[in-house]
Design an enzyme around this catalytic site. Structure first.
Site, PDB file in Angstrom:
ATOM      1  N   GLU A  29       0.857  -1.196   0.000  1.00  0.00           N
ATOM      2  CA  GLU A  29       0.000   0.000   0.000  1.00  0.00           C
ATOM      3  C   GLU A  29       0.891   1.244   0.000  1.00  0.00           C
ATOM      4  O   GLU A  29       2.077   1.162   0.352  1.00  0.00           O
ATOM      5  CB  GLU A  29      -0.899  -0.008   1.246  1.00  0.00           C
ATOM      6  CG  GLU A  29      -1.809  -1.216   1.249  1.00  0.00           C
ATOM      7  CD  GLU A  29      -2.856  -1.175   2.359  1.00  0.00           C
ATOM      8  OE1 GLU A  29      -2.887  -0.195   3.144  1.00  0.00           O
ATOM      9  OE2 GLU A  29      -3.639  -2.141   2.415  1.00  0.00           O
TER      10      GLU A  29
ATOM     11  N   ALA B 218       2.521   1.281   3.354  1.00  0.00           N
ATOM     12  CA  ALA B 218       3.040   0.041   3.948  1.00  0.00           C
ATOM     13  C   ALA B 218       3.572  -0.917   2.889  1.00  0.00           C
ATOM     14  O   ALA B 218       2.807  -1.468   2.101  1.00  0.00           O
ATOM     15  CB  ALA B 218       1.943  -0.660   4.757  1.00  0.00           C
TER      16      ALA B 218
ATOM     17  N   GLU C  40       7.607 -16.719  -3.829  1.00  0.00           N
ATOM     18  CA  GLU C  40       7.785 -15.583  -4.749  1.00  0.00           C
ATOM     19  C   GLU C  40       9.246 -15.113  -4.728  1.00  0.00           C
ATOM     20  O   GLU C  40       9.839 -14.819  -5.768  1.00  0.00           O
ATOM     21  CB  GLU C  40       6.851 -14.432  -4.339  1.00  0.00           C
ATOM     22  CG  GLU C  40       7.024 -13.201  -5.225  1.00  0.00           C
ATOM     23  CD  GLU C  40       6.190 -12.006  -4.755  1.00  0.00           C
ATOM     24  OE1 GLU C  40       5.158 -12.207  -4.094  1.00  0.00           O
ATOM     25  OE2 GLU C  40       6.576 -10.863  -5.064  1.00  0.00           O
TER      26      GLU C  40
ATOM     27  N   GLY D  21      31.414   2.431 -23.759  1.00  0.00           N
ATOM     28  CA  GLY D  21      30.346   3.369 -24.136  1.00  0.00           C
ATOM     29  C   GLY D  21      29.132   2.671 -24.717  1.00  0.00           C
ATOM     30  O   GLY D  21      27.989   3.079 -24.472  1.00  0.00           O
TER      31      GLY D  21
ATOM     32  N   GLY E 267       9.348  -7.940  -3.624  1.00  0.00           N
ATOM     33  CA  GLY E 267       9.134  -9.195  -2.893  1.00  0.00           C
ATOM     34  C   GLY E 267       9.789  -9.208  -1.519  1.00  0.00           C
ATOM     35  O   GLY E 267       9.905 -10.261  -0.884  1.00  0.00           O
TER      36      GLY E 267
HETATM   37  C1  LIG Z   1       7.884  -2.647 -10.286  1.00  0.00           C
HETATM   38  C2  LIG Z   1       7.376  -3.103  -8.962  1.00  0.00           C
HETATM   39  C3  LIG Z   1       6.513  -4.203  -8.918  1.00  0.00           C
HETATM   40  C4  LIG Z   1       5.955  -4.606  -7.694  1.00  0.00           C
HETATM   41  N1  LIG Z   1       5.010  -5.615  -7.683  1.00  0.00           N
HETATM   42  C5  LIG Z   1       4.300  -5.816  -6.545  1.00  0.00           C
HETATM   43  C6  LIG Z   1       3.144  -6.681  -6.556  1.00  0.00           C
HETATM   44  O1  LIG Z   1       2.787  -7.291  -7.578  1.00  0.00           O
HETATM   45  N2  LIG Z   1       2.411  -6.810  -5.401  1.00  0.00           N
HETATM   46  C7  LIG Z   1       2.763  -6.153  -4.246  1.00  0.00           C
HETATM   47  O2  LIG Z   1       2.055  -6.297  -3.253  1.00  0.00           O
HETATM   48  N3  LIG Z   1       3.870  -5.336  -4.203  1.00  0.00           N
HETATM   49  C8  LIG Z   1       4.625  -5.152  -5.319  1.00  0.00           C
HETATM   50  N4  LIG Z   1       5.724  -4.302  -5.299  1.00  0.00           N
HETATM   51  C9  LIG Z   1       6.081  -3.646  -4.046  1.00  0.00           C
HETATM   52  C10 LIG Z   1       7.387  -4.134  -3.428  1.00  0.00           C
HETATM   53  O3  LIG Z   1       7.235  -5.431  -2.913  1.00  0.00           O
HETATM   54  C11 LIG Z   1       7.790  -3.079  -2.365  1.00  0.00           C
HETATM   55  O4  LIG Z   1       8.221  -1.931  -3.070  1.00  0.00           O
HETATM   56  C12 LIG Z   1       8.855  -3.579  -1.416  1.00  0.00           C
HETATM   57  O5  LIG Z   1       8.355  -4.609  -0.599  1.00  0.00           O
HETATM   58  C13 LIG Z   1       9.406  -2.444  -0.524  1.00  0.00           C
HETATM   59  O6  LIG Z   1       8.376  -1.725   0.074  1.00  0.00           O
HETATM   60  P1  LIG Z   1       8.352  -0.116  -0.039  1.00  0.00           P
HETATM   61  O7  LIG Z   1       8.514   0.249  -1.473  1.00  0.00           O
HETATM   62  O8  LIG Z   1       7.176   0.395   0.663  1.00  0.00           O
HETATM   63  O9  LIG Z   1       9.677   0.377   0.687  1.00  0.00           O
HETATM   64  P2  LIG Z   1       9.817   0.703   2.250  1.00  0.00           P
HETATM   65  O10 LIG Z   1       9.256  -0.408   3.040  1.00  0.00           O
HETATM   66  O11 LIG Z   1       9.325   2.079   2.485  1.00  0.00           O
HETATM   67  O12 LIG Z   1      11.401   0.697   2.391  1.00  0.00           O
HETATM   68  C14 LIG Z   1      12.217   1.815   2.071  1.00  0.00           C
HETATM   69  C15 LIG Z   1      13.647   1.492   2.498  1.00  0.00           C
HETATM   70  O13 LIG Z   1      13.683   1.268   3.926  1.00  0.00           O
HETATM   71  C16 LIG Z   1      14.273   0.011   4.195  1.00  0.00           C
HETATM   72  N5  LIG Z   1      13.675  -0.605   5.374  1.00  0.00           N
HETATM   73  C17 LIG Z   1      12.362  -0.747   5.687  1.00  0.00           C
HETATM   74  N6  LIG Z   1      12.220  -1.433   6.833  1.00  0.00           N
HETATM   75  C18 LIG Z   1      13.486  -1.756   7.244  1.00  0.00           C
HETATM   76  C19 LIG Z   1      14.004  -2.479   8.350  1.00  0.00           C
HETATM   77  N7  LIG Z   1      13.227  -3.045   9.269  1.00  0.00           N
HETATM   78  N8  LIG Z   1      15.355  -2.628   8.446  1.00  0.00           N
HETATM   79  C20 LIG Z   1      16.176  -2.074   7.520  1.00  0.00           C
HETATM   80  N9  LIG Z   1      15.739  -1.381   6.445  1.00  0.00           N
HETATM   81  C21 LIG Z   1      14.408  -1.227   6.308  1.00  0.00           C
HETATM   82  C22 LIG Z   1      13.961  -0.837   2.948  1.00  0.00           C
HETATM   83  O14 LIG Z   1      14.826  -1.948   2.861  1.00  0.00           O
HETATM   84  C23 LIG Z   1      14.183   0.197   1.844  1.00  0.00           C
HETATM   85  O15 LIG Z   1      15.540   0.337   1.582  1.00  0.00           O
HETATM   86  C24 LIG Z   1       6.341  -3.939  -6.499  1.00  0.00           C
HETATM   87  C25 LIG Z   1       7.257  -2.870  -6.543  1.00  0.00           C
HETATM   88  C26 LIG Z   1       7.740  -2.447  -7.747  1.00  0.00           C
HETATM   89  C27 LIG Z   1       8.660  -1.230  -7.769  1.00  0.00           C
END
Ligand SMILES: Cc1cc2nc3c(=O)[nH]c(=O)nc-3n(C[C@H](O)[C@H](O)[C@H](O)COP(=O)(O)OP(=O)(O)OC[C@H]3O[C@@H](n4cnc5c(N)ncnc54)[C@H](O)[C@@H]3O)c2cc1C
Length: 383
Positions: free
Chosen positions: A129, A132, A244, A342, A365
């Protein structure tokens, strides 16, 4: 759908996947990458040949294969230089349809799975979301029971296949006071009133894949759309995410191998200062290190896959493999660009696309940092 007569004969299976990719997909993927979308006919083509039903039982039109077959598919189909397409297909067939078969009601399975294996109905999985991602427990999408129906409200983002999906597995909160027992997954028909694709996202890579933000406003579903029992969603999500992650790791390995292959060929063709560039110690060092990382990654990933095939607890191995391989695949793609000089920075050669596409793998994932957290936790548990 044509049955796969050789699905347990892995060499023949791998040859058949490679042949299909060479003949039907490789000539077209660069166009799809430019267009920013691959057509749904790709799913139809794969469905007609039986490839969308690898993990689905024959009862629903699949071939009833196992994770070994699925792993062989990931490592072969993953050689296609369009990770967005590869993962879009694999999410639909290996993760979403598989989860629906494991946890769905007979009504939901009977309705969706025969169409899913033919590529006539496409699936997406919606955990993330806007507020989240890693911290999934903070999701705010709710499902509330009203009489004999449930109403789903909330939004999801980054959803692969989200713009084209016919059915979506949606993780919701059904009881905010029940901790991890307060999550439930529903299968939602995207023609339902109140469902909307609110945005499609533009990305660094995965250009052929649609990634969408989704909105649910009083979307009504009945009990037949609940996966498992009410409150089972968290445990299901953990099991599905484990597979996954392995699928993404196997796909990353395939991409890294393609980068090494491209770099090896280019360094043998290109000359500088009167020598082939593959004779320079720096280039030899890069190629050796690329190979070393791929070999280590292959050993660890296959170990994790073997444990999954045997139904053993493999959360630690999967997290370790994903952490190492997905990070290394980006490193390998980066070195492939370096070896191409390049030309590596131009779209005329594939390493730049591999780099852009593989760059998502340490994020999607479950990020590399989250994998490190799982590794620490699992090591504490087994000590
Ligand atoms: C092209 C694409 C396809 C996707 N497909 C799907 C899909 O089909 N279904 C779905 O549900 N999701 C999907 N996702 C979402 C993806 O799984 C999330 O982007 C990912 O899990 C990270 O969540 P976030 O982007 O909210 O990052 P955040 O959780 O906000 O993390 C931001 C940074 O903080 C770090 N961080 C967070 N918590 C901690 C911790 N406890 N310790 C250390 N570091 C931490 C993370 O590692 C990251 O570097 C997709 C994303 C993309 C970009």
């Amino acid at each position: 759908m044509k049955a796969l007569p050789y699905y347990h004969e892995y060499e023949a299976f791998i040859d058949s996947v490679s042949k299909l990719a060479r003949q039907e997909l490789i000539p077209k993927v660069t166009g799809w990458e430019h267009d920013g979308f691959f057509p749904n006919e790709v799913f139809k083509l794969l469905g007609d040949q039986g490839y969308l039903g690898l993990l689905i039982s024959e009862k629903y039109g699949g071939v009833g294969g196992d994770y070994k077959l699925a792993g062989a598919w990931c490592e072969t189909f993953g050689e296609l230089a369009s990770v967005g397409l590869t993962v879009g297909v694999n999410m639909h067939s290996l993760v979403i349809s598989h989860a629906l078969e494991k946890f769905g009601t007979e009504t939901a399975k009977g309705y969706w799975l025969p169409k899913a294996v033919k590529g006539e109905a496409l699936g997406a999985y919606a955990f993330t979301e806007p507020g989240a991602g890693s911290d999934l427990a903070r999701i705010r999408t709710t499902a509330t029971k009203q009489g004999s129906t449930w109403k789903i409200n909330g939004s999801k983002t980054f959803i692969t296949n989200g713009a084209r999906a016919d059915f979506i597995l949606v993780l919701t909160k059904t009881d905010p006071n029940a901790g991890y027992q307060g999550f439930t997954t529903f299968v939602v028909d995207t023609t339902s009133k109140g469902f909307r694709v609110s945005k499609t996202l533009h990305k660094l890579g995965w250009h052929a894949s649609d990634t969408a933000e989704l909105s649910f406003e009083d979307v009504e579903v009945d009990d037949s759309c609940v996966l498992g029992a009410c409150g089972d969603g968290w445990g299901q999500a953990a099991a599905n995410l484990n597979w996954e992650r392995l699928m993404l790791t196997l796909t990353s390995l395939a991409g890294a191998r393609m980068c090494l292959q491209a770099a090896t060929k280019y360094s043998g063709d290109r000359s500088a200062f009167g020598k082939k560039i593959c004779e320079f110690p720096d280039i030899i060092g890069y190629l050796k290190e690329m190979e070393r990382r791929i070999l280590n990654g292959t050993a660890l990933t296959h170990r994790a896959l073997n444990e999954l095939i045997k139904s053993h607890d493999c959360r630690l191995l999967v997290a370790a493999a994903k952490r190492m391989v997905c990070d290394d695949a980006v490193w390998v793609a980066d070195k492939a660009i370096q070896i191409h000089g390049g030309y590596g920075y131009t779209t005329e050669f594939l390493p730049e696309r591999w780099w852009r596409d593989l760059r998502l793998m340490p994020i999607g994932g479950g990020t590399s940092e989250i994998m490190t957290g799982i590794i620490r936790k699992e090591l504490r548990r087994v000590r």
